[in-house]
Design an enzyme around this catalytic site. Sequence first.
Site: not given
Ligand code: 13P
Length: 336
Positions: A44, A134, A217
């Site tokens: 990872r 986030k 987002k």
């Molecule tokens: P994806 O762009 O693969 O949807 O992932 C973005 C993300 O951070 C989801 O929480």
Amino acid sequence: MSELNKIALQILSNGKGILAADESNGTMTKRLDAVNIPSTEENRLFFRQTLFSSESMKDCIGGVILYDETINQLSSSNKTIPAMISETGAVPGIKVDTGAKILANSPEEKITEGLDGLRERLKKYYELGARFTKWRGVYNISKKYPSKLAIHTNAHALARYSALAQESGMVPIVEPEVLMDGDHSAEDCLNKTSKVIEKCFEDLILNKVDLTGIILKPNMILAGNQSKNKISNEEVSLKTIECLKKSVPSEVPGIAFLSGGQSEIEATENLNLINKNNNTNFIMTYSYGRALQQSALKFWSKDIKDIKGTQNVFNHRAKMCSLAAQGKWSNELENK
Ligand code: 13P
């Protein structure tokens, strides 16, 4: 200009976007299983540091979202991962929710957890170098979902998280993701996503969150992946702008979309059209996980020692996304 607003703009400006590399160990294991690579801590780290040391970090990536395991790791040159990212000019960030669990009294829906002890965890992440965070709320969509309960409880959690993140000196990414799974129409997606986002802002304002110091987002407005009535990319861009125009307060500096299961090209093309048609003051860019990493991961899995080759694939994808964030992408550039 507040410090938080400055950080948000550093992440989003000049055609840059966000690399979402914050897959939990469970999700990362799924991604690695799919390409037959064992999901060890070492693998990872190896894949992720290959991306973080790519050439395109400097011009295309303004921020990287990390998972708890990664923010605590050291690179093979013995640097902390946040230091490695900061050196490229990008801002290190951290996913701080602890995942989506079954919502009590609405078992087909989810509520994102992680508020307990969050203030203390945020302090630790700040010390490790994170400057943004986030939290992802996730919503099913169908005739009866998302329910009022899911909309309210997730908005409450997103707002309390955001207030705490700002208190710790970090920009919160507010991520309410209406999933693309289902046979719903794009119009349904537009209506329900608008409701979800509007409720988030109602709670953010109630919690006195500084809207100039957040990044939204959201998902793009798409017909469900089982829907027979797909809409064109142009319509996706127009509906997405329509949704954001009516539900996002103008103080918000920028919007960084998730890719949500769209292919790399689809996510790039839709973002490009959103920027071509953007008649708002919001910066519109990417915060992609899969749509930035998929091809690079596939390439890497064939020969995990081929760092340069993997980086070339990632650099191309990042460059395409960056052009799309400026409305300058075209399909011909994909094969150059
Ligand atoms: P994806 O762009 O693969 O949807 O992932 C973005 C993300 O951070 C989801 O929480």
